[in-house]
Write a protein that holds these residues in place. Structure first.
Motif, PDB file in Angstrom:
ATOM      1  N   GLU A  25      -8.390   2.364   6.297  1.00  0.00           N
ATOM      2  CA  GLU A  25      -8.243   0.980   6.774  1.00  0.00           C
ATOM      3  C   GLU A  25      -9.259   0.057   6.100  1.00  0.00           C
ATOM      4  OE1 GLU A  25      -6.788   3.265  10.544  1.00  0.00           O
ATOM      5  OE2 GLU A  25      -8.324   3.551   9.021  1.00  0.00           O
ATOM      6  N   ARG A  26     -10.463   0.561   5.908  1.00  0.00           N
ATOM      7  CA  ARG A  26     -11.499  -0.244   5.265  1.00  0.00           C
ATOM      8  C   ARG A  26     -11.202  -0.421   3.782  1.00  0.00           C
ATOM      9  NH1 ARG A  26     -16.818   2.415   8.088  1.00  0.00           N
ATOM     10  NH2 ARG A  26     -17.927   0.646   7.178  1.00  0.00           N
ATOM     11  N   ALA A  27     -10.637   0.600   3.156  1.00  0.00           N
ATOM     12  CA  ALA A  27     -10.247   0.481   1.751  1.00  0.00           C
ATOM     13  C   ALA A  27      -9.154  -0.570   1.581  1.00  0.00           C
ATOM     14  CB  ALA A  27      -9.771   1.828   1.225  1.00  0.00           C
ATOM     15  N   ILE A  28      -8.208  -0.611   2.513  1.00  0.00           N
ATOM     16  CA  ILE A  28      -7.137  -1.608   2.459  1.00  0.00           C
ATOM     17  C   ILE A  28      -7.715  -3.018   2.548  1.00  0.00           C
ATOM     18  CG2 ILE A  28      -5.183  -2.540   3.779  1.00  0.00           C
ATOM     19  CD1 ILE A  28      -4.397   0.410   4.354  1.00  0.00           C
ATOM     20  N   VAL A  88       0.838  -1.200   0.000  1.00  0.00           N
ATOM     21  CA  VAL A  88       0.000   0.000   0.000  1.00  0.00           C
ATOM     22  C   VAL A  88       0.875   1.252   0.000  1.00  0.00           C
ATOM     23  CG1 VAL A  88      -1.786   1.284   1.232  1.00  0.00           C
ATOM     24  CG2 VAL A  88      -1.838  -1.219   1.221  1.00  0.00           C
ATOM     25  N   GLU A  89       0.682   2.087  -1.006  1.00  0.00           N
ATOM     26  CA  GLU A  89       1.411   3.352  -1.105  1.00  0.00           C
ATOM     27  C   GLU A  89       0.644   4.444  -0.370  1.00  0.00           C
ATOM     28  OE1 GLU A  89       3.393   6.217  -4.540  1.00  0.00           O
ATOM     29  OE2 GLU A  89       1.622   5.027  -5.043  1.00  0.00           O
ATOM     30  N   LEU A  90       1.372   5.270   0.346  1.00  0.00           N
ATOM     31  CA  LEU A  90       0.787   6.426   1.016  1.00  0.00           C
ATOM     32  C   LEU A  90       1.036   7.675   0.169  1.00  0.00           C
ATOM     33  CD1 LEU A  90      -0.432   8.032   3.391  1.00  0.00           C
ATOM     34  CD2 LEU A  90       1.860   8.021   4.431  1.00  0.00           C
ATOM     35  N   VAL A  91      -0.050   8.330  -0.214  1.00  0.00           N
ATOM     36  CA  VAL A  91       0.041   9.620  -0.902  1.00  0.00           C
ATOM     37  C   VAL A  91      -0.409  10.695   0.090  1.00  0.00           C
ATOM     38  CG1 VAL A  91      -0.832  11.059  -2.773  1.00  0.00           C
ATOM     39  CG2 VAL A  91      -0.316   8.649  -3.189  1.00  0.00           C
ATOM     40  N   ALA A  92       0.490  11.612   0.415  1.00  0.00           N
ATOM     41  CA  ALA A  92       0.155  12.708   1.320  1.00  0.00           C
ATOM     42  C   ALA A  92      -0.551  13.800   0.528  1.00  0.00           C
ATOM     43  CB  ALA A  92       1.429  13.260   1.960  1.00  0.00           C
ATOM     44  N   THR A 151      -4.444  -0.248  -3.102  1.00  0.00           N
ATOM     45  CA  THR A 151      -2.983  -0.248  -3.177  1.00  0.00           C
ATOM     46  C   THR A 151      -2.415   1.149  -2.961  1.00  0.00           C
ATOM     47  OG1 THR A 151      -2.951   0.141  -5.573  1.00  0.00           O
ATOM     48  CG2 THR A 151      -3.011  -2.161  -4.826  1.00  0.00           C
ATOM     49  N   CYS A 152      -3.282   2.130  -2.790  1.00  0.00           N
ATOM     50  CA  CYS A 152      -2.847   3.516  -2.618  1.00  0.00           C
ATOM     51  C   CYS A 152      -3.885   4.256  -1.797  1.00  0.00           C
ATOM     52  CB  CYS A 152      -2.669   4.178  -3.990  1.00  0.00           C
ATOM     53  SG  CYS A 152      -2.320   5.945  -3.911  1.00  0.00           S
ATOM     54  N   VAL A 153      -3.475   4.820  -0.669  1.00  0.00           N
ATOM     55  CA  VAL A 153      -4.393   5.605   0.150  1.00  0.00           C
ATOM     56  C   VAL A 153      -3.969   7.070   0.105  1.00  0.00           C
ATOM     57  CG1 VAL A 153      -5.058   3.689   1.639  1.00  0.00           C
ATOM     58  CG2 VAL A 153      -3.091   5.085   2.272  1.00  0.00           C
ATOM     59  N   PRO A 195      -3.697  -6.400 -17.919  1.00  0.00           N
ATOM     60  CA  PRO A 195      -2.985  -6.947 -16.758  1.00  0.00           C
ATOM     61  C   PRO A 195      -2.083  -5.954 -16.017  1.00  0.00           C
ATOM     62  CG  PRO A 195      -2.910  -8.478 -18.596  1.00  0.00           C
ATOM     63  CD  PRO A 195      -3.484  -7.212 -19.131  1.00  0.00           C
ATOM     64  N   GLY A 196      -1.627  -4.932 -16.705  1.00  0.00           N
ATOM     65  CA  GLY A 196      -0.760  -3.964 -16.049  1.00  0.00           C
ATOM     66  C   GLY A 196      -1.496  -2.948 -15.199  1.00  0.00           C
ATOM     67  N   ALA A 197      -2.818  -2.937 -15.264  1.00  0.00           N
ATOM     68  CA  ALA A 197      -3.620  -1.961 -14.521  1.00  0.00           C
ATOM     69  C   ALA A 197      -3.970  -2.524 -13.146  1.00  0.00           C
ATOM     70  CB  ALA A 197      -4.884  -1.612 -15.310  1.00  0.00           C
ATOM     71  N   ARG A 198      -3.005  -2.548 -12.275  1.00  0.00           N
ATOM     72  CA  ARG A 198      -3.144  -3.254 -11.000  1.00  0.00           C
ATOM     73  C   ARG A 198      -3.420  -2.335  -9.806  1.00  0.00           C
ATOM     74  NH1 ARG A 198      -2.039  -8.253 -11.801  1.00  0.00           N
ATOM     75  NH2 ARG A 198      -2.080  -8.676  -9.564  1.00  0.00           N
ATOM     76  N   GLU A 199      -3.387  -1.023 -10.015  1.00  0.00           N
ATOM     77  CA  GLU A 199      -3.538  -0.109  -8.884  1.00  0.00           C
ATOM     78  C   GLU A 199      -5.008   0.171  -8.556  1.00  0.00           C
ATOM     79  OE1 GLU A 199      -0.950   0.883  -7.142  1.00  0.00           O
ATOM     80  OE2 GLU A 199       0.489  -0.039  -8.514  1.00  0.00           O
ATOM     81  N   LEU A 200      -5.289   0.235  -7.252  1.00  0.00           N
ATOM     82  CA  LEU A 200      -6.595   0.685  -6.772  1.00  0.00           C
ATOM     83  C   LEU A 200      -6.341   1.800  -5.771  1.00  0.00           C
ATOM     84  CD1 LEU A 200      -8.665  -2.575  -6.071  1.00  0.00           C
ATOM     85  CD2 LEU A 200      -8.892  -1.015  -8.010  1.00  0.00           C
ATOM     86  N   SER A 201      -6.630   3.028  -6.163  1.00  0.00           N
ATOM     87  CA  SER A 201      -6.432   4.176  -5.281  1.00  0.00           C
ATOM     88  C   SER A 201      -7.756   4.499  -4.603  1.00  0.00           C
ATOM     89  CB  SER A 201      -5.925   5.379  -6.089  1.00  0.00           C
ATOM     90  OG  SER A 201      -5.802   6.518  -5.264  1.00  0.00           O
TER      91      SER A 201
END
Length: 243
Positions: free
Chosen positions: A218-221, A34-38, A226-228, A204-210
């Motif tokens: 926490e519920r999204a995770i 999971v990536e953190l975007v500030a 993959t990105c909050v 197949p390369g479109a694997r991100e869910l922001s």
């Protein structure tokens, strides 16, 4: 009393990272998944510089004009910094040229016309030497049908994905969504996870869910985010002047 802003941000960043790690553990996932975007909209570039010093590299902005000015200011504050800027807010086609020069990722593509404008802008930026590579993008999906919040309808997702995948200057990386206001976010996150699975079958390369913000990441995770995108938990409820 003078506030030690660096210490304040360090504490908040550690707490958010701990929340992410705990949520990942509960979901049987690795924290690195999971990536953190500030989300630094309305916040000064000096806050971004301090977070960068603390090891936070991904930053989200909502408004292209504010972001462009902040990108330039941060370059002066931290010339050797390696910030990655994500546009997470709605984008008008006439702002595509500006965004193409600084964005590491655009998470709010929701129409073929916007995708085409970004593609053209990116290719021109590459010709001018302002970019060295294609632009990763996420398709923003509407989970509540509210046009004011942006997002493509789910039944138009496949066609838009194909359009982006065919664009020379863009790279389709996945989906982004905002949970409906005032409602349980779990059904929305479950729907996004299902849509993401379908998308990966074709691309197949479109694997991100922001997905997921301060109140619900926490519920999204739990549903595969993959990105909050976290603002208030890191930077406070209101803009604060940096020391």
């Amino acid at each position: 009393m003078r506030v030690d802003r660096r210490a304040e941000l360090a504490t908040a960043l550690a707490e958010v990272r701990a929340r992410i790690a705990s949520a990942c553990a509960a979901a049987g996932r690795a924290p690195d998944d999971v990536e953190l975007v500030a989300v630094t909209k309305t916040r000064p570039a000096s806050d971004v510089a301090l977070l960068l010093d603390l090891g936070q590299c991904a930053f989200g902005e909502n408004r292209p004009q504010e972001a462009a000015a902040k990108v330039a200011e941060l370059a002066e504050l931290r010339p050797a910094g390696a910030a990655h800027w994500h546009l997470v807010g709605r984008l008008q086609r006439n702002k595509a040229r500006s965004v193409a020069s600084w964005a590491a990722r655009v998470e709010s593509v929701d129409s073929a016309r916007l995708a085409d404008a970004l593609d053209t802008a990116v290719l021109r930026a590459m010709d001018r030497g302002e970019r060295s590579a294609a632009l990763p993008v996420l398709i923003q999906v509407s989970l509540d049908g509210d046009p004011a919040r942006g997002g493509t309808p789910a039944d138009e997702l496949s066609a838009l994905a194909d359009r982006i995948a065919a664009a020379e200057g863009l790279r389709l990386r996945g989906l982004m969504a905002v949970a409906p206001l005032g409602a349980d976010p779990d059904p929305a996150f479950a729907t996004l996870a299902e849509l993401g699975g379908r998308l990966r079958t074709a691309h197949p390369g479109a694997r991100e869910l922001s997905s997921g913000m301060t109140a619900d990441f926490e519920r999204a995770i739990r549903y595969g985010s993959t990105c909050v995108r976290v603002g208030a938990a890191l930077l406070g409820d209101r803009p604060l002047a940096s020391p």
